[in-house]
Design a protein around this motif. Sequence first.
Motif, mmCIF file in Angstrom:
data_model
loop_
_atom_site.group_PDB
_atom_site.id
_atom_site.type_symbol
_atom_site.label_atom_id
_atom_site.label_comp_id
_atom_site.label_asym_id
_atom_site.label_seq_id
_atom_site.Cartn_x
_atom_site.Cartn_y
_atom_site.Cartn_z
ATOM 1 N N GLN A 36 0.833 -1.198 0.000
ATOM 2 C CA GLN A 36 0.000 0.000 0.000
ATOM 3 C C GLN A 36 0.872 1.255 0.000
ATOM 4 O OE1 GLN A 36 -2.988 -0.271 -0.544
ATOM 5 N NE2 GLN A 36 -3.598 -2.332 0.064
ATOM 6 N N THR A 37 1.964 1.228 0.768
ATOM 7 C CA THR A 37 2.878 2.372 0.800
ATOM 8 C C THR A 37 3.489 2.610 -0.575
ATOM 9 O OG1 THR A 37 3.403 1.886 3.102
ATOM 10 C CG2 THR A 37 4.929 3.317 1.912
ATOM 11 N N GLU A 38 3.902 1.540 -1.225
ATOM 12 C CA GLU A 38 4.516 1.668 -2.546
ATOM 13 C C GLU A 38 3.485 2.116 -3.581
ATOM 14 O OE1 GLU A 38 7.538 1.797 -5.222
ATOM 15 O OE2 GLU A 38 7.631 1.535 -3.052
ATOM 16 N N LEU A 39 2.245 1.654 -3.437
ATOM 17 C CA LEU A 39 1.177 2.084 -4.341
ATOM 18 C C LEU A 39 0.986 3.591 -4.252
ATOM 19 C CD1 LEU A 39 -1.256 1.515 -6.220
ATOM 20 C CD2 LEU A 39 -2.622 1.089 -4.165
ATOM 21 N N SER A 40 0.922 4.116 -3.031
ATOM 22 C CA SER A 40 0.771 5.563 -2.842
ATOM 23 C C SER A 40 1.947 6.322 -3.448
ATOM 24 C CB SER A 40 0.647 5.886 -1.349
ATOM 25 O OG SER A 40 -0.495 5.265 -0.801
ATOM 26 N N LYS A 41 3.152 5.783 -3.250
ATOM 27 C CA LYS A 41 4.346 6.438 -3.769
ATOM 28 C C LYS A 41 4.301 6.513 -5.295
ATOM 29 C CE LYS A 41 8.178 5.044 -1.982
ATOM 30 N NZ LYS A 41 9.370 4.187 -1.721
ATOM 31 N N GLN A 42 3.904 5.421 -5.926
ATOM 32 C CA GLN A 42 3.849 5.390 -7.389
ATOM 33 C C GLN A 42 2.797 6.351 -7.925
ATOM 34 O OE1 GLN A 42 5.625 3.791 -9.749
ATOM 35 N NE2 GLN A 42 7.067 3.011 -8.224
ATOM 36 N N LEU A 43 1.643 6.404 -7.274
ATOM 37 C CA LEU A 43 0.593 7.328 -7.709
ATOM 38 C C LEU A 43 1.042 8.776 -7.540
ATOM 39 C CD1 LEU A 43 -2.555 5.518 -6.280
ATOM 40 C CD2 LEU A 43 -1.963 5.802 -8.692
ATOM 41 N N ASN A 44 1.708 9.063 -6.430
ATOM 42 C CA ASN A 44 2.217 10.422 -6.220
ATOM 43 C C ASN A 44 3.215 10.810 -7.303
ATOM 44 O OD1 ASN A 44 0.681 10.670 -3.934
ATOM 45 N ND2 ASN A 44 2.337 10.145 -2.513
ATOM 46 N N THR A 45 4.099 9.880 -7.639
ATOM 47 C CA THR A 45 5.086 10.148 -8.693
ATOM 48 C C THR A 45 4.398 10.399 -10.024
ATOM 49 O OG1 THR A 45 6.717 8.760 -7.569
ATOM 50 C CG2 THR A 45 7.081 9.206 -9.912
ATOM 51 N N LEU A 46 3.387 9.613 -10.315
ATOM 52 C CA LEU A 46 2.648 9.764 -11.573
ATOM 53 C C LEU A 46 1.975 11.128 -11.651
ATOM 54 C CD1 LEU A 46 1.527 8.496 -14.206
ATOM 55 C CD2 LEU A 46 -0.366 7.606 -12.845
ATOM 56 N N LEU A 47 1.339 11.538 -10.568
ATOM 57 C CA LEU A 47 0.652 12.828 -10.561
ATOM 58 C C LEU A 47 1.639 13.987 -10.704
ATOM 59 C CD1 LEU A 47 -2.012 12.308 -7.741
ATOM 60 C CD2 LEU A 47 -2.354 12.257 -10.209
ATOM 61 N N LYS A 48 2.748 13.918 -9.983
ATOM 62 C CA LYS A 48 3.734 15.005 -10.038
ATOM 63 C C LYS A 48 4.326 15.139 -11.437
ATOM 64 C CE LYS A 48 5.033 14.831 -5.154
ATOM 65 N NZ LYS A 48 6.083 14.461 -4.175
ATOM 66 N N SER A 49 4.553 14.011 -12.097
ATOM 67 C CA SER A 49 5.161 14.067 -13.426
ATOM 68 C C SER A 49 4.199 14.624 -14.459
ATOM 69 C CB SER A 49 5.621 12.665 -13.857
ATOM 70 O OG SER A 49 4.505 11.793 -13.988
ATOM 71 N N ASN A 50 2.880 14.481 -14.220
ATOM 72 C CA ASN A 50 1.900 14.943 -15.191
ATOM 73 C C ASN A 50 1.298 16.302 -14.845
ATOM 74 O OD1 ASN A 50 1.841 12.778 -17.096
ATOM 75 N ND2 ASN A 50 0.796 11.516 -15.584
ATOM 76 N N LEU A 51 1.428 16.719 -13.597
ATOM 77 C CA LEU A 51 0.738 17.937 -13.165
ATOM 78 C C LEU A 51 1.676 18.929 -12.487
ATOM 79 C CD1 LEU A 51 -2.458 16.262 -11.689
ATOM 80 C CD2 LEU A 51 -2.331 17.590 -13.783
ATOM 81 N N SER A 53 2.672 21.753 -13.499
ATOM 82 C CA SER A 53 2.303 23.153 -13.713
ATOM 83 C C SER A 53 1.071 23.571 -12.910
ATOM 84 C CB SER A 53 2.044 23.411 -15.203
ATOM 85 O OG SER A 53 0.974 22.606 -15.658
ATOM 86 N N VAL A 54 0.369 22.646 -12.282
ATOM 87 C CA VAL A 54 -0.834 22.974 -11.505
ATOM 88 C C VAL A 54 -0.730 22.258 -10.164
ATOM 89 C CG1 VAL A 54 -2.522 23.591 -13.268
ATOM 90 C CG2 VAL A 54 -1.959 21.202 -12.917
ATOM 91 N N SER A 55 0.210 22.727 -9.343
ATOM 92 C CA SER A 55 0.526 22.032 -8.094
ATOM 93 C C SER A 55 -0.675 21.963 -7.149
ATOM 94 C CB SER A 55 1.697 22.718 -7.404
ATOM 95 O OG SER A 55 1.413 24.083 -7.185
ATOM 96 N N ALA A 56 -1.486 23.015 -7.089
ATOM 97 C CA ALA A 56 -2.646 23.000 -6.194
ATOM 98 C C ALA A 56 -3.626 21.910 -6.616
ATOM 99 C CB ALA A 56 -3.334 24.356 -6.214
ATOM 100 N N TYR A 57 -3.863 21.802 -7.899
ATOM 101 C CA TYR A 57 -4.755 20.754 -8.409
ATOM 102 C C TYR A 57 -4.150 19.380 -8.152
ATOM 103 C CZ TYR A 57 -7.269 17.817 -11.744
ATOM 104 O OH TYR A 57 -7.989 16.811 -12.336
ATOM 105 N N ALA A 58 -2.833 19.258 -8.352
ATOM 106 C CA ALA A 58 -2.162 17.980 -8.129
ATOM 107 C C ALA A 58 -2.301 17.557 -6.671
ATOM 108 C CB ALA A 58 -0.692 18.079 -8.525
ATOM 109 N N GLU A 59 -2.144 18.514 -5.761
ATOM 110 C CA GLU A 59 -2.267 18.205 -4.336
ATOM 111 C C GLU A 59 -3.680 17.766 -3.990
ATOM 112 O OE1 GLU A 59 -1.570 20.426 -0.018
ATOM 113 O OE2 GLU A 59 -0.830 21.331 -1.890
ATOM 114 N N ASP A 60 -4.673 18.470 -4.523
ATOM 115 C CA ASP A 60 -6.070 18.123 -4.271
ATOM 116 C C ASP A 60 -6.388 16.738 -4.834
ATOM 117 O OD1 ASP A 60 -8.894 18.685 -3.563
ATOM 118 O OD2 ASP A 60 -9.155 18.686 -5.740
ATOM 119 N N LEU A 61 -5.924 16.486 -6.059
ATOM 120 C CA LEU A 61 -6.189 15.197 -6.686
ATOM 121 C C LEU A 61 -5.491 14.073 -5.927
ATOM 122 C CD1 LEU A 61 -7.450 13.606 -8.977
ATOM 123 C CD2 LEU A 61 -5.475 14.140 -10.401
ATOM 124 N N GLN A 62 -4.286 14.360 -5.450
ATOM 125 C CA GLN A 62 -3.543 13.352 -4.690
ATOM 126 C C GLN A 62 -4.301 12.989 -3.415
ATOM 127 O OE1 GLN A 62 0.662 14.146 -4.065
ATOM 128 N NE2 GLN A 62 0.471 13.446 -1.959
#
Length: 352
Positions: A36-51, A53-62
Amino acid sequence: AGSRADVNPDEVAGVIWKYFTELGSNAKDTVDQLHQTELSKQLNTLLKSNLQSVSAYAEDLQERLVPFATELQARLAQDSQRLKEQIQRELQELQAKLAPYADEVHQKIGTNIRQLQAKMSPYAEELRSQVDRSAGELQRALEPYAAELRERLQDNAQSIQASLSPYADRLQQQIDGGVENLKQRLSPMADELKAQVEQSVAELRRGLSPYAQEVQDGLNRQLESLTVQMERAAEELRARLATSSEELRAQLSPLARELREAASGDGESLRQRLAPLAQQLEQRVGQTLEAFRQQAAPFGETFGKQLVQRLEEMRGKLDSGAAGVEDHLELLEKEVREKVAAFLSTVPPPQN
């Protein structure tokens, strides 16, 4: 909405599905927690790499996505077992209902196989023809560059060196343009083949439905699984064509790079470095394109064989009443992808 589109639902679903299939349903709690920890880490990495330019949206989506994904992944093992048992039960009921019509069912599926083979053959031949035609056009477009390079060797060293970088740029542009043209020609072939798959399954449904009126859910489930398998084969074909095209670009591009490197050297040895390349340029282009032809041209025939194999496997399952190991996993993965896409569609877009 534009920023939301940067998050690909298939990529998110792929991360979740990858960890589910790697974990397995019998993992220990400690391994599950690590997972579960690694799953969260991978999703966070995916969001940061794609978002980025919109850090606030990335944080909310995360904040929304990680709990959703963790909960979804935790339910997968239970859902997998439930779906597996359901498919096995439905298939046994379906097999029992179809048993009195076994000959007719065999004939229907056999007819469907022959019709599919007849439809696939022209597409496979067209794909082979497109590969040959596009590779031939690119080869003819690159041939003048070999002759031009040989002519440039007759100039003085200073003139050669001054014109070499623009010449290498034009060569790279020609390679890039040729590869992009190749991809544009081949990609629609996968769409056309996918449409034929859908038509073939629809025809099979019409042919088998009269024999399975009391167990339509079971038949529909098997046909849905068949559709998933065939559509995946079509997407794999698309990916293989795109990969082969990019590999072709990667194999041709060093020609331009070698020319740029030669231009950066001293003038005295320039001619010595260029002479072998000028002699080899045409041959190396030809060999690379021929290798591409040999690799990509049979993809259509391979795709057709995959589809026939899937139909044969379905006929075997209807005969035996035994579900394959992958049946429920394919449908479960499809369900996961649909749930992720639905979830992402409900997340509000970033505020301006």
